[in-house]
Design a protein around this motif. Sequence first.
Motif, PDB file in Angstrom:
ATOM      1  N   MET A   8      41.534  17.042  19.175  1.00 41.67           N
ATOM      2  CA  MET A   8      41.336  15.592  19.077  1.00 41.67           C
ATOM      3  C   MET A   8      41.011  15.149  17.657  1.00 41.67           C
ATOM      4  N   ARG A  97      43.837  18.795  30.090  1.00 43.29           N
ATOM      5  CA  ARG A  97      43.396  17.458  30.508  1.00 43.29           C
ATOM      6  C   ARG A  97      41.881  17.389  30.592  1.00 43.29           C
ATOM      7  N   PHE A 114      42.089  11.962  29.449  1.00 46.34           N
ATOM      8  CA  PHE A 114      42.631  12.331  28.148  1.00 46.34           C
ATOM      9  C   PHE A 114      43.508  13.558  28.401  1.00 46.34           C
ATOM     10  N   TYR A 116      46.320  16.272  26.603  1.00 50.42           N
ATOM     11  CA  TYR A 116      46.924  16.734  25.357  1.00 50.42           C
ATOM     12  C   TYR A 116      48.326  17.252  25.607  1.00 50.42           C
ATOM     13  N   TRP A 123      48.178  12.873  22.221  1.00 47.85           N
ATOM     14  CA  TRP A 123      47.336  12.669  23.401  1.00 47.85           C
ATOM     15  C   TRP A 123      47.827  11.463  24.176  1.00 47.85           C
ATOM     16  N   TRP A 125      46.146   8.700  27.011  1.00 44.66           N
ATOM     17  CA  TRP A 125      44.943   8.237  27.710  1.00 44.66           C
ATOM     18  C   TRP A 125      45.420   7.320  28.825  1.00 44.66           C
TER      19      TRP A 125
END
Length: 147
Positions: A8, A97, A114, A116, A123, A125
Motif C-alpha cells: 500500500m 484482500r 481493500f 490488491y 488496489w 476499494w
Amino acid sequence: PEALMDRMVGHWVMTGTIAKRPTTHDVDVDWVLKHQYIRIHEVSRETGADGAVTYEAWIYLVWDAKNSEYAVMWLDNTAATNFAAEGVGHAKPDGERIPIIYQEADGSGINTTFAYDRTNDRWSWTIDNVDARGKLSSFATLTLRRK
C-alpha cells in the motif's frame, strides 16, 4: 499481513464512483509510529464553492497479532467521531484482500474491502452499506493506481 500492507505504501491516484458520482482523489500511504501503522491520507480533487476540498480522510490500519486481524480507524471530514467501538473496523486476512467490517449494534454497518491486484500493482476499494437485515448496497467502487 505486513507484506500486504507494504504494497500500500506510496503515492496513488484513486478514480471511480462514490455515491454514483465520478471522483478522483490523491492518496498517500506511509508507515508511521515505528512501522506499526499504515497511515493513509486521502484527499479529493473536487472542491466546494468555498474552494475547500470536498473530502479528506486520515485512515490508520494496523495488524493486531493478538487477534490475528487488521483493525482500521477511518477519520474524515464528513462527521466527527467519538472513537466508539463501532467506529473501528476489523478484517480477518483473506489472501490479497482486507475485508473490513464496521458494525453497529443493530447489525447495520459498512463493509469496505481493500483488494490488491499483484499483476497490475494496483488496489481496488469497494464500500458497501449494510442495512440491519444484512442487505448490501454499493456506495463506492474505486481503483488506486500509482502516481
